[in-house]
Design a protein around this motif. Structure first.
Motif, PDB file in Angstrom:
ATOM      1  N   ARG A  25       0.850  -1.116  -0.093  1.00  0.00           N
ATOM      2  CA  ARG A  25       0.127   0.192   0.016  1.00  0.00           C
ATOM      3  C   ARG A  25       0.942   1.105  -0.064  1.00  0.00           C
ATOM      4  NH1 ARG A  25      -1.709   3.553   3.975  1.00  0.00           N
ATOM      5  NH2 ARG A  25      -4.030   4.428   3.450  1.00  0.00           N
ATOM      6  N   ALA A  26       2.091   1.590   0.841  1.00  0.00           N
ATOM      7  CA  ALA A  26       2.825   2.512   0.868  1.00  0.00           C
ATOM      8  C   ALA A  26       3.548   2.734  -0.514  1.00  0.00           C
ATOM      9  CB  ALA A  26       3.734   2.214   2.075  1.00  0.00           C
ATOM     10  N   HIS A  27       3.730   1.485  -1.271  1.00  0.00           N
ATOM     11  CA  HIS A  27       4.311   1.703  -2.315  1.00  0.00           C
ATOM     12  C   HIS A  27       3.377   2.145  -3.495  1.00  0.00           C
ATOM     13  CE1 HIS A  27       7.589   0.467  -5.508  1.00  0.00           C
ATOM     14  NE2 HIS A  27       6.548   0.307  -6.157  1.00  0.00           N
ATOM     15  N   LEU A  28       2.133   1.834  -3.451  1.00  0.00           N
ATOM     16  CA  LEU A  28       1.324   2.256  -4.401  1.00  0.00           C
ATOM     17  C   LEU A  28       0.497   3.828  -4.059  1.00  0.00           C
ATOM     18  CD1 LEU A  28      -0.638  -1.068  -5.064  1.00  0.00           C
ATOM     19  CD2 LEU A  28       1.044   0.256  -6.659  1.00  0.00           C
ATOM     20  N   LEU A  29       0.791   3.929  -2.715  1.00  0.00           N
ATOM     21  CA  LEU A  29       0.035   5.078  -2.225  1.00  0.00           C
ATOM     22  C   LEU A  29       0.215   6.527  -2.995  1.00  0.00           C
ATOM     23  CD1 LEU A  29      -2.084   5.348   0.225  1.00  0.00           C
ATOM     24  CD2 LEU A  29      -0.346   6.241   1.509  1.00  0.00           C
ATOM     25  N   PRO A  30       1.362   6.912  -3.267  1.00  0.00           N
ATOM     26  CA  PRO A  30       1.570   8.115  -4.043  1.00  0.00           C
ATOM     27  C   PRO A  30       0.628   8.355  -5.338  1.00  0.00           C
ATOM     28  CG  PRO A  30       3.738   7.431  -3.347  1.00  0.00           C
ATOM     29  CD  PRO A  30       2.636   6.286  -3.021  1.00  0.00           C
ATOM     30  N   ARG A  31       0.505   7.249  -6.008  1.00  0.00           N
ATOM     31  CA  ARG A  31      -0.381   7.259  -7.173  1.00  0.00           C
ATOM     32  C   ARG A  31      -2.043   6.897  -6.846  1.00  0.00           C
ATOM     33  NH1 ARG A  31      -0.051   2.923 -12.441  1.00  0.00           N
ATOM     34  NH2 ARG A  31      -1.188   4.098 -13.884  1.00  0.00           N
ATOM     35  N   PHE A  32      -2.256   6.097  -5.888  1.00  0.00           N
ATOM     36  CA  PHE A  32      -3.351   5.729  -5.381  1.00  0.00           C
ATOM     37  C   PHE A  32      -3.782   6.098  -3.891  1.00  0.00           C
ATOM     38  CE2 PHE A  32      -2.148   2.965  -8.782  1.00  0.00           C
ATOM     39  CZ  PHE A  32      -3.282   2.988  -9.877  1.00  0.00           C
ATOM     40  N   PRO A  33      -3.908   7.328  -3.678  1.00  0.00           N
ATOM     41  CA  PRO A  33      -4.089   7.879  -2.284  1.00  0.00           C
ATOM     42  C   PRO A  33      -5.015   7.519  -1.442  1.00  0.00           C
ATOM     43  CG  PRO A  33      -4.275   9.659  -3.784  1.00  0.00           C
ATOM     44  CD  PRO A  33      -3.875   8.546  -4.427  1.00  0.00           C
ATOM     45  N   THR A  34      -6.042   6.853  -2.182  1.00  0.00           N
ATOM     46  CA  THR A  34      -7.304   6.332  -1.757  1.00  0.00           C
ATOM     47  C   THR A  34      -7.408   5.073  -1.355  1.00  0.00           C
ATOM     48  OG1 THR A  34      -8.447   6.197  -3.775  1.00  0.00           O
ATOM     49  CG2 THR A  34      -8.519   8.502  -2.445  1.00  0.00           C
ATOM     50  N   LEU A  35      -6.362   4.380  -1.410  1.00  0.00           N
ATOM     51  CA  LEU A  35      -6.177   2.920  -0.856  1.00  0.00           C
ATOM     52  C   LEU A  35      -6.698   2.875   0.418  1.00  0.00           C
ATOM     53  CD1 LEU A  35      -3.101   1.363  -2.789  1.00  0.00           C
ATOM     54  CD2 LEU A  35      -5.440   0.566  -3.013  1.00  0.00           C
ATOM     55  N   PRO A  36      -7.372   1.649   0.868  1.00  0.00           N
ATOM     56  CA  PRO A  36      -7.794   1.539   2.237  1.00  0.00           C
ATOM     57  C   PRO A  36      -6.633   1.182   3.027  1.00  0.00           C
ATOM     58  CG  PRO A  36      -8.597  -0.299   0.832  1.00  0.00           C
ATOM     59  CD  PRO A  36      -8.134   0.679  -0.094  1.00  0.00           C
ATOM     60  N   GLU A  37      -6.666   1.763   4.313  1.00  0.00           N
ATOM     61  CA  GLU A  37      -5.504   1.483   5.234  1.00  0.00           C
ATOM     62  C   GLU A  37      -5.433  -0.060   5.360  1.00  0.00           C
ATOM     63  OE1 GLU A  37      -3.830   3.149   9.347  1.00  0.00           O
ATOM     64  OE2 GLU A  37      -5.540   4.080   8.479  1.00  0.00           O
ATOM     65  N   ASP A  38      -6.533  -0.645   5.698  1.00  0.00           N
ATOM     66  CA  ASP A  38      -6.679  -1.956   6.071  1.00  0.00           C
ATOM     67  C   ASP A  38      -7.516  -2.864   4.907  1.00  0.00           C
ATOM     68  OD1 ASP A  38      -6.973  -4.380   7.255  1.00  0.00           O
ATOM     69  OD2 ASP A  38      -7.455  -3.322   9.477  1.00  0.00           O
ATOM     70  N   TRP A  39      -7.045  -3.918   4.664  1.00  0.00           N
ATOM     71  CA  TRP A  39      -7.368  -4.870   3.693  1.00  0.00           C
ATOM     72  C   TRP A  39      -8.939  -5.249   4.344  1.00  0.00           C
ATOM     73  CZ3 TRP A  39      -8.788  -9.810   5.031  1.00  0.00           C
ATOM     74  CH2 TRP A  39      -8.120 -10.226   6.132  1.00  0.00           C
ATOM     75  N   ARG A  40      -9.159  -5.204   5.430  1.00  0.00           N
ATOM     76  CA  ARG A  40     -10.520  -5.695   5.910  1.00  0.00           C
ATOM     77  C   ARG A  40     -11.545  -4.726   5.559  1.00  0.00           C
ATOM     78  NH1 ARG A  40      -6.664  -6.707   9.613  1.00  0.00           N
ATOM     79  NH2 ARG A  40      -6.115  -8.616  10.230  1.00  0.00           N
ATOM     80  N   LEU A  41     -11.182  -3.659   5.243  1.00  0.00           N
ATOM     81  CA  LEU A  41     -12.319  -2.820   4.841  1.00  0.00           C
ATOM     82  C   LEU A  41     -12.966  -3.195   3.372  1.00  0.00           C
ATOM     83  CD1 LEU A  41     -10.498   0.666   5.761  1.00  0.00           C
ATOM     84  CD2 LEU A  41     -12.462  -0.621   6.945  1.00  0.00           C
ATOM     85  N   VAL A  42     -12.456  -3.962   2.806  1.00  0.00           N
ATOM     86  CA  VAL A  42     -12.865  -4.441   1.458  1.00  0.00           C
ATOM     87  C   VAL A  42     -13.984  -5.466   1.864  1.00  0.00           C
ATOM     88  CG1 VAL A  42     -12.585  -5.645  -0.882  1.00  0.00           C
ATOM     89  CG2 VAL A  42     -10.812  -4.085   0.142  1.00  0.00           C
ATOM     90  N   GLN A  43     -15.081  -5.264   1.605  1.00  0.00           N
ATOM     91  CA  GLN A  43     -16.300  -6.159   1.802  1.00  0.00           C
ATOM     92  C   GLN A  43     -16.102  -7.413   0.881  1.00  0.00           C
ATOM     93  OE1 GLN A  43     -20.203  -4.509   1.593  1.00  0.00           O
ATOM     94  NE2 GLN A  43     -19.444  -2.510   3.004  1.00  0.00           N
ATOM     95  N   GLU A  44     -16.545  -8.570   1.691  1.00  0.00           N
ATOM     96  CA  GLU A  44     -16.430  -9.774   0.969  1.00  0.00           C
ATOM     97  C   GLU A  44     -17.623 -10.094   0.070  1.00  0.00           C
ATOM     98  OE1 GLU A  44     -15.946 -14.490   2.425  1.00  0.00           O
ATOM     99  OE2 GLU A  44     -16.206 -12.965   3.852  1.00  0.00           O
ATOM    100  N   GLY A  45     -16.949 -10.313  -1.264  1.00  0.00           N
ATOM    101  CA  GLY A  45     -17.988 -10.746  -2.078  1.00  0.00           C
ATOM    102  C   GLY A  45     -18.347  -9.480  -2.925  1.00  0.00           C
ATOM    103  N   ILE A  46     -17.871  -8.301  -2.681  1.00  0.00           N
ATOM    104  CA  ILE A  46     -17.990  -7.010  -3.413  1.00  0.00           C
ATOM    105  C   ILE A  46     -16.910  -6.574  -3.837  1.00  0.00           C
ATOM    106  CG2 ILE A  46     -19.007  -4.595  -3.356  1.00  0.00           C
ATOM    107  CD1 ILE A  46     -20.840  -5.600  -0.933  1.00  0.00           C
TER     108      ILE A  46
END
Length: 528
Positions: A84-105
């Protein structure tokens, strides 16, 4: 004979069975091929995409393009926070925690720059999260160019902001590039009205036959003042150019010069000492010695200049009979080890009596950084003088012990310092075996045991502790046995007092006067 109808049914049955077997065979062969083809197509598609698979926080799998992207970092990340830190300069809205991605969505995150059409899609199933970076047509080269520009900007900032001079030279030694610190140094040592590139490099470095890397210390003299600057220069070769890095070591050089001057001053001081000095470093090699060591030990100068180790030094002393002969040669090395250990702790202090009759006082002292110093002092004259004084004292004691009179000497403070055997026998005392000093008060207490209530004792106390000029006086006192005891008190030089007791001849009256001189002395003592 079989019925024709039965044979017809049997033929139909065999044909149907054959068709079924053939169909099963075709399905069994075709399905793995299709599955393999689908898997191959999927793998081929994944191989072209940048995708990551996370198992919890840990990075579980990454495609080849994803690995190449992560390897561009100084330390390739191996977990969610690192990627996430590597991609953050290009994608600053990446969620801080992967658990924020809902299952199945599926969740999509777009790049921050409007011109950047890149997109990240994330899908979660349980603890597994698949993240795919989708590059729009034509956006990937632009993104790579942007990364290169950022990296170039970082390198420029690092080089220009470095506090020490950095410059690049070509194969012929010409100056190709320099940073701000080099430019400031150039302006400091020159008049400042020249172009650094046209003036050429500040440092004259011979880099033609130096291999791939070279390190040296170089000085740079100012053209506008008498200042001299010292630098440690490291040069690295890249193809046909050299990158040069200079580190300011003025403080180090000044400290080294001060140290050399200090050592020279110490050496000159040690050269004037009459005490032999030998300093061994932490490796137990001779690091410093003075001329007196040569005179006292008779060791040759070339041997000492060769920096022998400590064991060789003492071996040579033993060979020249400049140290006491060891009682056991087999344990010689152990004795030297014990000697060094004692010197390291500052506990070595011995007197060497040599076969030649000389006497040396040898002292071992610890020095900083694990070094140890040995001091050799010739105390032969001191020992001879001490022995002479001791002999004279013993002779004087023998002489007064031969006297029949009881004789004692008291110091100006009233302490008994000397007495003969007759005095010890008369009063029954032994001052030499006493733990404490015997004062005039202690002595009078012994006198009163044999001559109680004698008026001379109080007068003797005042006489011994009086200041100024004093005169000798005499008195006679009666002992408990009825015998008369003649007492004589005389002043000595330095304020000491001489006391003499002797038994009076028979027929002398008690308290008989001793002449006009004794009466005057008594009156003078009473006045004092």
């Amino acid at each position: 004979m079989l019925d024709p109808l039965y044979l017809e049914y049997a033929g139909f049955f065999l044909i149907a069975l054959s068709v079924a077997i053939a169909a099963l065979w075709i399905v069994s062969v075709a399905e793995p091929r299709n599955r393999d083809r689908d898997i191959a197509a999927l793998d081929g598609q994944d191989g072209r995409q940048v995708h990551f698979v996370f198992d919890g926080d840990a990075l579980y799998e990454a495609s080849l393009p994803a690995e190449l992207m992560l390897n561009s970092a100084p330390t390739p990340p191996t977990d969610w926070s690192g990627v996430r830190a590597h991609l953050l300069p290009r994608f600053p809205t990446l969620p801080e925690d992967w658990r924020l991605v809902q299952e199945g969505i599926s969740m999509s995150v777009h790049a921050d720059e409007p011109a950047d059409l890149g997109e990240i899609t994330m899908a979660r199933k349980g603890n597994r999260l698949r993240m795919t970076l989708v590059e729009a047509q034509g956006s990937e080269p632009e993104h790579r160019l942007d990364l290169l520009e950022r990296e170039l900007q970082t390198l420029r900032q690092a080089a220009k902001g470095a506090p020490y001079p950095i410059w690049q030279t070509g194969a012929q030694g010409q100056l190709l590039w320099y940073n701000d610190a080099y430019r400031l140094l150039f302006a400091r040592v020159t008049s400042g009205d020249k172009d650094p590139v046209k003036a050429g490099p500040l440092f004259d470095l011979d880099l033609e036959d130096s291999g791939r890397r070279m390190r040296l210390r170089n000085s740079l003299k100012s053209q506008v003042s008498d200042e001299v600057f010292w630098f440690d220069i490291t040069s690295s070769r890249f193809d046909d150019v050299w990158m040069n890095y200079a580190t300011d070591v003025n403080a180090v050089v000044s400290a080294e010069v001060a140290q050399r001057n200090f050592v020279q001053t110490l050496t000159k001081t040690f050269a004037q000492l009459s005490i032999g000095l030998a300093i061994f470093d932490r490796n137990r090699q001779l690091a410093l010695f003075n001329p007196s060591l040569i005179d006292l030990t008779s060791l040759p100068a070339d041997f000492l200049s060769a920096r022998p180790n400590l064991l060789s030094f003492f071996d040579r002393l033993r060979d020249k009979h400049m140290m006491p002969e060891p009682k056991n040669y087999s344990s010689w090395r152990e004795q030297i080890a014990d000697l060094v250990a004692a010197a390291t702790d500052g506990r070595y202090h011995e007197t060497w009596t040599l076969p030649s009759g000389q006497t040396y006082r040898v002292t071992g002292r610890p020095h900083p950084d694990g070094a140890v110093a040995f001091l050799f002092e010739d105390i032969s004259a001191e020992i001879t003088l001490t022995r002479r004084f001791r002999s004279q004292i013993e002779l004087g004691q023998t002489v007064i012990d031969k006297m029949g009179e009881a004789v004692a000497v008291f110091s100006p403070t009233g302490v008994l310092t000397l007495c003969n055997s007759a005095y010890r026998d008369m009063w029954g005392i032994d001052p030499e075996n006493s733990f404490a000093e015997m004062t005039i008060s202690d002595s009078i207490s012994h006198w009163e045991e044999k001559c109680p209530a004698a008026p001379s004792w109080a007068r003797a106390r005042r006489f011994m502790t009086a200041f100024g000029e004093r005169s000798a006086w005499k008195a006679s006192e009666k002992t408990v046995s009825g015998a008369m005891l003649d007492c004589r008190f005389e002043p000595l030089s330095g304020g000491s007092t001489f006391v003499c007791f002797s038994h009076a001849p028979s027929g002398t009256p008690t308290g008989a006067p001793n002449g006009a001189k004794d009466a005057a002395a008594e009156a003078e003592t009473a006045q004092s």
